[in-house]
Design a protein around this motif. Sequence first.
Motif, PDB file in Angstrom:
ATOM      1  N   ILE A 346      43.960  35.392  31.552  1.00 35.42           N
ATOM      2  CA  ILE A 346      43.773  33.811  31.594  1.00 35.42           C
ATOM      3  C   ILE A 346      42.103  33.905  30.791  1.00 35.42           C
ATOM      4  O   ILE A 346      41.815  33.111  29.788  1.00 35.42           O
ATOM      5  N   PRO A 416      50.705  33.705  32.122  1.00 39.69           N
ATOM      6  CA  PRO A 416      49.732  32.889  31.012  1.00 39.69           C
ATOM      7  C   PRO A 416      50.251  33.043  29.622  1.00 39.69           C
ATOM      8  O   PRO A 416      50.083  32.048  28.943  1.00 39.69           O
ATOM      9  N   PRO A 426      47.183  28.009  30.231  1.00 40.92           N
ATOM     10  CA  PRO A 426      47.660  29.378  30.983  1.00 40.92           C
ATOM     11  C   PRO A 426      46.939  29.033  32.342  1.00 40.92           C
ATOM     12  O   PRO A 426      47.559  29.816  33.187  1.00 40.92           O
TER      13      PRO A 426
END
Length: 463
Positions: A346, A416, A426
Motif C-alpha cells: 500500500i 492492494p 488499496p
Amino acid sequence: MHKETLYLTFLELFQNQFSPEDEKSILALVEKHHAADLASVMDQLEPDQAAHVLRCMQTVKQAEVFGYLSASVQQTLVDQLDIHQITRIISAMDADDRADFYNNLDSEHQQAILPGLAQAEREDIRKLSSYAEGTVGAIMTSDYAALPLNLTAAQCIERLRHEAPDKETIYHAFVIDGERRLLGVVSLKDLILSKPGTPVAALMNTDVISINARDPQSEAARKIAKYDLLALPVINGDDKLAGIVTHDDAMDVAEAEATEDIHRMGGVSHKSPGLSNVNMLEASTWLIVQKRIPWLLVLVFMNIFSGAGIAYFEDTIEAVVALVFFLPLLIDSGGNAGSQSSTLMIRALATGRAHMKDWFRLLGKEVGVALVLGVGMAVAVSAIGIFRAGPEVAAVVAMTMVCTVLFGSLVGMSLPFILSRLKMDPATASAPLITSIADIGGVLIYFSIATWFLRDMIVAAGG
C-alpha cells in the motif's frame, strides 16, 4: 506562554466579571500568540467564551484564528456572532479558507452572508465552491501573484511590492498572457538579483509543473512533495491559470489522506462524518461506533467460514487433540505476515514506487521472501511441536507454518494491486480484512495437511 497555561489564564478571566482591564488583558494575550495556538485553546473553551475572545481581537487576527478552527467550532461561533461580525471575518480570510468556511455553512447562513461581501469576494467564493470535494480546485487559492510578459525585473518587483499584502505567497510569481494562459514562473530571488532592465521573459522558467483543477487533491500533494515546490499552479480546462495550491495546504491534504488510509487499514469506516477532524476526546461514542461497526460486522460473518472449516475437520481434531494447541499460533502468523506485506505494498503504491505492471515481478520476490520467513518460523516452532505433541505433529506444524506464511504474504501483497485494478483505494485492504482471509486459509491449510500427514493416526483413533 504554553497553550495549557494560556487556557487556564482565559478560564481565570472568565470566572470573574469582565472589566475593561480584562478586555485589555485578553487583547494583549492574543497579540502575543500564534493564531494556530489560539485556535487550539479556543477549541477547549465554551462557545460563548470562545466568541468573547474572538471579539477582543483585531479583524485580521480574527480571520487568521478562524482559519485554524475546526469546522464544528466555526459553525458554533457563527451562532454566537452577528452577521456583520461574520462578514468582516470572512472578508479578511484567505481565499481558500474563506471558501472552505462558506462550504461548511448551511444554506441559510450562506444566503445571509453573501450580500455583505464585496462583488469580487462573492465571485471568488462561488468559483472556489464550484469544485467538487476532493479535487484540487476545492483547496486552491486565488490569492496568487501574476505578472504580464511585457514587464522588466524592476517593474515586476514594484508590482509585487504593491500586491504582496493581499497574496498568499510572492516567492514565486506566475507569468501569464492577456487571456491568463500560464507561460512561465519566476522567483522573487531571480528578480532581485537580475539587472533592473532585464525582461521577465528572459528570467522565467517555461517548464512549469502544474495541475488541473479537476485532478484529485492527493496528486497535488504528491507533486509538491516530489518537485519540492512552495506553490503549485492550477490550470482549468482552457489551460488558464485558475489558482495555486500552497505547500501548507498540501501538508493538510497529505495528513488527511494518511488519516483516511490509517482508518481504512484499521478496518474503520471513512464515510461516517467527522472523525478524522475531531479529537478522540471530543468525538461522541455513537460517532466512533458508526466508524468501527461496519467492518466488524463484515468480518464477523467472514470468520464463520473459519468455524465451518474447523467443523469440517472434526474427526481429525478428535483423533489428534494436540493440533488445537497450535491453531492460534499458525493462523495468527499467516495474518501477521499478510498485514506486513499489505502495508508495504500500500505504501509503495501510494508513493508511486510500485505500479500495476510490477505485480508479477513483486509476486516472485514475495514468494522468495515468504518462503525464507516461513522456514525460519517453522524451525522455531518445530522444537515446541516435538516437546508438546511429538515429531509427527511437529512436522505438520512446520509444513503448515511455511504454507500459511506464504499464503498470507501473497494475499497481503496481491489484494492492494487487485483493488487498484478495480479502481478502488488499496488502503481498503485493511489489516483486519487480510487477517480474516489468512485465518480462513490457515484453518483449511492446517487441517488439510494434518489429515493427509497423520492419516494413519486418525484411522487408528477412529478404529
